[in-house]
Scaffold this motif. Structure first.
Motif, PDB file in Angstrom:
ATOM      1  N   PHE A  84       0.895  -1.193   0.033  1.00 58.62           N
ATOM      2  CA  PHE A  84       0.331   0.363  -0.016  1.00 58.62           C
ATOM      3  C   PHE A  84       0.749   1.323   0.023  1.00 58.62           C
ATOM      4  CE2 PHE A  84      -3.117  -3.171   0.855  1.00 58.62           C
ATOM      5  CZ  PHE A  84      -4.174  -2.614   0.563  1.00 58.62           C
ATOM      6  N   PHE A  85       0.790   1.710  -1.289  1.00 60.81           N
ATOM      7  CA  PHE A  85       1.944   3.153  -1.385  1.00 60.81           C
ATOM      8  C   PHE A  85       0.881   4.144  -1.655  1.00 60.81           C
ATOM      9  CE2 PHE A  85       4.906  -0.296  -2.846  1.00 60.81           C
ATOM     10  CZ  PHE A  85       5.771  -0.182  -1.957  1.00 60.81           C
ATOM     11  N   SER A  86       1.481   5.218  -1.962  1.00 62.74           N
ATOM     12  CA  SER A  86       0.758   6.329  -2.308  1.00 62.74           C
ATOM     13  C   SER A  86      -0.081   6.294  -3.637  1.00 62.74           C
ATOM     14  CB  SER A  86       1.565   7.746  -2.278  1.00 62.74           C
ATOM     15  OG  SER A  86       1.888   8.048  -1.110  1.00 62.74           O
ATOM     16  N   GLY A  87      -1.398   6.305  -3.724  1.00 66.14           N
ATOM     17  CA  GLY A  87      -1.908   6.072  -5.094  1.00 66.14           C
ATOM     18  C   GLY A  87      -2.513   4.913  -5.498  1.00 66.14           C
ATOM     19  N   THR A  88      -2.080   3.724  -4.169  1.00 66.37           N
ATOM     20  CA  THR A  88      -2.848   2.232  -4.344  1.00 66.37           C
ATOM     21  C   THR A  88      -4.311   2.287  -4.422  1.00 66.37           C
ATOM     22  OG1 THR A  88      -0.721   1.434  -3.280  1.00 66.37           O
ATOM     23  CG2 THR A  88      -3.041   0.425  -3.058  1.00 66.37           C
ATOM     24  N   LEU A  89      -4.794   1.307  -5.452  1.00 63.17           N
ATOM     25  CA  LEU A  89      -6.235   0.913  -5.669  1.00 63.17           C
ATOM     26  C   LEU A  89      -6.323  -0.352  -4.959  1.00 63.17           C
ATOM     27  CD1 LEU A  89      -6.528   3.231  -7.705  1.00 63.17           C
ATOM     28  CD2 LEU A  89      -8.121   1.890  -8.767  1.00 63.17           C
ATOM     29  N   ALA A  90      -7.173  -0.457  -4.069  1.00 67.07           N
ATOM     30  CA  ALA A  90      -7.524  -1.673  -3.494  1.00 67.07           C
ATOM     31  C   ALA A  90      -8.801  -1.912  -3.087  1.00 67.07           C
ATOM     32  CB  ALA A  90      -6.484  -1.780  -1.991  1.00 67.07           C
ATOM     33  N   VAL A  91      -9.276  -3.087  -2.876  1.00 69.92           N
ATOM     34  CA  VAL A  91     -10.671  -3.548  -2.761  1.00 69.92           C
ATOM     35  C   VAL A  91     -11.043  -2.901  -1.304  1.00 69.92           C
ATOM     36  CG1 VAL A  91     -10.670  -5.616  -4.098  1.00 69.92           C
ATOM     37  CG2 VAL A  91     -10.265  -5.747  -1.624  1.00 69.92           C
ATOM     38  N   TYR A  92     -12.360  -2.440  -1.174  1.00 62.45           N
ATOM     39  CA  TYR A  92     -12.971  -2.045   0.114  1.00 62.45           C
ATOM     40  C   TYR A  92     -13.604  -3.305   0.718  1.00 62.45           C
ATOM     41  CZ  TYR A  92     -15.789   0.152   3.723  1.00 62.45           C
ATOM     42  OH  TYR A  92     -16.499   0.302   4.961  1.00 62.45           O
ATOM     43  N   LEU A  93     -13.348  -3.630   1.712  1.00 66.28           N
ATOM     44  CA  LEU A  93     -13.747  -4.982   2.613  1.00 66.28           C
ATOM     45  C   LEU A  93     -14.719  -4.137   3.601  1.00 66.28           C
ATOM     46  CD1 LEU A  93     -10.829  -7.073   3.549  1.00 66.28           C
ATOM     47  CD2 LEU A  93     -12.413  -7.393   1.797  1.00 66.28           C
ATOM     48  N   PRO A  94     -16.239  -4.525   3.246  1.00 70.59           N
ATOM     49  CA  PRO A  94     -17.145  -4.046   4.186  1.00 70.59           C
ATOM     50  C   PRO A  94     -17.183  -4.561   5.466  1.00 70.59           C
ATOM     51  CG  PRO A  94     -18.159  -5.166   2.303  1.00 70.59           C
ATOM     52  CD  PRO A  94     -16.721  -4.776   2.302  1.00 70.59           C
ATOM     53  N   PHE A  95     -16.757  -5.886   5.670  1.00 71.32           N
ATOM     54  CA  PHE A  95     -16.733  -6.571   7.014  1.00 71.32           C
ATOM     55  C   PHE A  95     -15.025  -6.918   7.107  1.00 71.32           C
ATOM     56  CE2 PHE A  95     -20.785  -7.767   4.758  1.00 71.32           C
ATOM     57  CZ  PHE A  95     -21.657  -7.072   5.552  1.00 71.32           C
ATOM     58  N   ALA A  96     -14.475  -6.188   7.921  1.00 73.72           N
ATOM     59  CA  ALA A  96     -13.103  -6.296   8.226  1.00 73.72           C
ATOM     60  C   ALA A  96     -13.064  -7.650   8.883  1.00 73.72           C
ATOM     61  CB  ALA A  96     -12.554  -5.159   9.516  1.00 73.72           C
ATOM     62  N   GLY A  97     -11.983  -8.350   8.487  1.00 79.95           N
ATOM     63  CA  GLY A  97     -11.844  -9.537   8.789  1.00 79.95           C
ATOM     64  C   GLY A  97     -12.308 -10.848   7.940  1.00 79.95           C
ATOM     65  N   ARG A  98     -13.294 -10.369   6.973  1.00 78.32           N
ATOM     66  CA  ARG A  98     -13.699 -11.173   5.909  1.00 78.32           C
ATOM     67  C   ARG A  98     -13.304 -10.935   4.568  1.00 78.32           C
ATOM     68  NH1 ARG A  98     -19.711 -11.200   6.565  1.00 78.32           N
ATOM     69  NH2 ARG A  98     -19.787 -12.303   4.520  1.00 78.32           N
ATOM     70  N   PRO A  99     -12.147 -11.638   4.379  1.00 76.63           N
ATOM     71  CA  PRO A  99     -11.254 -11.145   3.149  1.00 76.63           C
ATOM     72  C   PRO A  99     -11.952 -11.461   1.729  1.00 76.63           C
ATOM     73  CG  PRO A  99     -10.478 -13.438   3.898  1.00 76.63           C
ATOM     74  CD  PRO A  99     -11.232 -12.569   4.973  1.00 76.63           C
ATOM     75  N   ASP A 100     -13.200 -12.253   1.726  1.00 80.06           N
ATOM     76  CA  ASP A 100     -13.918 -12.511   0.300  1.00 80.06           C
ATOM     77  C   ASP A 100     -15.169 -11.483   0.459  1.00 80.06           C
ATOM     78  OD1 ASP A 100     -12.082 -14.092  -0.268  1.00 80.06           O
ATOM     79  OD2 ASP A 100     -13.622 -16.127   0.089  1.00 80.06           O
ATOM     80  N   SER A 101     -15.393 -10.698   1.243  1.00 82.01           N
ATOM     81  CA  SER A 101     -16.531  -9.653   1.132  1.00 82.01           C
ATOM     82  C   SER A 101     -16.262  -8.509   0.369  1.00 82.01           C
ATOM     83  CB  SER A 101     -16.720  -9.209   2.869  1.00 82.01           C
ATOM     84  OG  SER A 101     -15.647  -8.418   3.126  1.00 82.01           O
ATOM     85  N   ALA A 102     -15.448  -8.419  -0.479  1.00 82.77           N
ATOM     86  CA  ALA A 102     -15.295  -7.045  -1.178  1.00 82.77           C
ATOM     87  C   ALA A 102     -16.513  -7.157  -2.341  1.00 82.77           C
ATOM     88  CB  ALA A 102     -13.899  -7.197  -1.780  1.00 82.77           C
ATOM     89  N   ARG A 103     -16.870  -6.232  -2.888  1.00 79.57           N
ATOM     90  CA  ARG A 103     -17.809  -6.074  -3.764  1.00 79.57           C
ATOM     91  C   ARG A 103     -17.432  -4.973  -4.826  1.00 79.57           C
ATOM     92  NH1 ARG A 103     -22.498  -8.975  -2.384  1.00 79.57           N
ATOM     93  NH2 ARG A 103     -22.517  -9.810  -0.468  1.00 79.57           N
ATOM     94  N   GLY A 104     -18.247  -4.205  -5.290  1.00 80.80           N
ATOM     95  CA  GLY A 104     -17.865  -3.336  -6.260  1.00 80.80           C
ATOM     96  C   GLY A 104     -17.063  -1.885  -5.839  1.00 80.80           C
ATOM     97  N   GLU A 105     -16.954  -1.933  -4.463  1.00 80.81           N
ATOM     98  CA  GLU A 105     -16.381  -0.681  -3.818  1.00 80.81           C
ATOM     99  C   GLU A 105     -14.865  -0.752  -3.814  1.00 80.81           C
ATOM    100  OE1 GLU A 105     -20.307  -1.036  -1.790  1.00 80.81           O
ATOM    101  OE2 GLU A 105     -18.564  -2.225  -1.871  1.00 80.81           O
ATOM    102  N   TRP A 106     -14.193   0.228  -3.876  1.00 78.09           N
ATOM    103  CA  TRP A 106     -12.612   0.269  -3.858  1.00 78.09           C
ATOM    104  C   TRP A 106     -12.075   1.438  -3.170  1.00 78.09           C
ATOM    105  CZ3 TRP A 106     -11.565   4.372  -6.770  1.00 78.09           C
ATOM    106  CH2 TRP A 106     -12.627   4.908  -7.891  1.00 78.09           C
ATOM    107  N   CYS A 107     -10.753   1.764  -2.877  1.00 79.07           N
ATOM    108  CA  CYS A 107     -10.284   2.916  -2.304  1.00 79.07           C
ATOM    109  C   CYS A 107      -9.062   3.246  -3.183  1.00 79.07           C
ATOM    110  CB  CYS A 107      -9.813   2.297  -0.865  1.00 79.07           C
ATOM    111  SG  CYS A 107     -11.074   1.477   0.170  1.00 79.07           S
TER     112      CYS A 107
END
Length: 183
Positions: A84-107
């Motif tokens: 995670f550097f400046s400018g990184t795009l990563a999935v948003y996890l709506p449920f912390a601790g559940r790695p397969d919970s990403a949907r359409g959101e990103w950061c």
């Protein structure tokens, strides 16, 4: 060296009228990249507000009206995970601790976030326009996503449907044709 490559997909995010160029890591996060590109092609990210802008940390984008009928399998946890550097795009996890919970959101991360290394799927990085990301405020909008360089082959990512089954993105979305682009 990587920015000189011409094999990774590239997109232009238009944020509050300002261009932000992003390289996508298809080789390391094919499902996430494929889902992001498919939703971009459908126009699902056009003219939507960023869900949160946490100045100095990240902006959460891609909150689609009505959501999506799937989640993405995690593509992190290996020795060659992106950091995670400046400018990184990563999935948003709506449920912390559940790695397969990403949907359409990103950061988009404004600055490095090493505490997240190996915790979330990193699928891209800003190559131009980071100053526009850092200038975002609450109420900033994603005007649209323009695909600058598409992948050589179309990607149909594998997603996890609402019943917990792994299925192709195209199949899940066609079965849920009531899932439409955000207004």
């Amino acid at each position: 060296r990587e920015s000189e490559s011409d094999s990774n997909p590239m997109v232009r995010l238009i944020i509050d009228g300002n261009p932000v160029i992003v390289e996508l890591f298809q080789n390391q996060a094919p499902n996430t990249t494929g889902a992001f590109l498919a939703l971009s092609r459908r126009g699902d990210y056009d003219d939507i507000p960023f869900g949160q802008v946490q100045t100095g940390f990240r902006s959460i984008g891609g909150t689609i009206s009505g959501g999506v009928p799937y989640s993405l399998p995690s593509e992190c946890g290996s020795d060659d995970d992106r950091h995670f550097f400046s400018g990184t795009l990563a999935v948003y996890l709506p449920f912390a601790g559940r790695p397969d919970s990403a949907r359409g959101e990103w950061c988009i991360y404004h600055f490095p976030a090493p505490h997240l290394n190996g915790e979330r799927t990193v699928f891209g990085r800003v190559t131009e326009g980071l100053e526009h990301v850092r200038a975002m405020k609450e109420g900033s909008r994603l005007d649209r996503v323009e695909i600058i360089r598409a992948p050589e082959a179309e990607l149909d990512p594998v997603v996890i449907d609402e019943e917990g089954q792994r299925r192709p993105f195209s199949e899940v979305m066609s079965a849920n044709s009531n899932t439409t682009a955000a207004p």
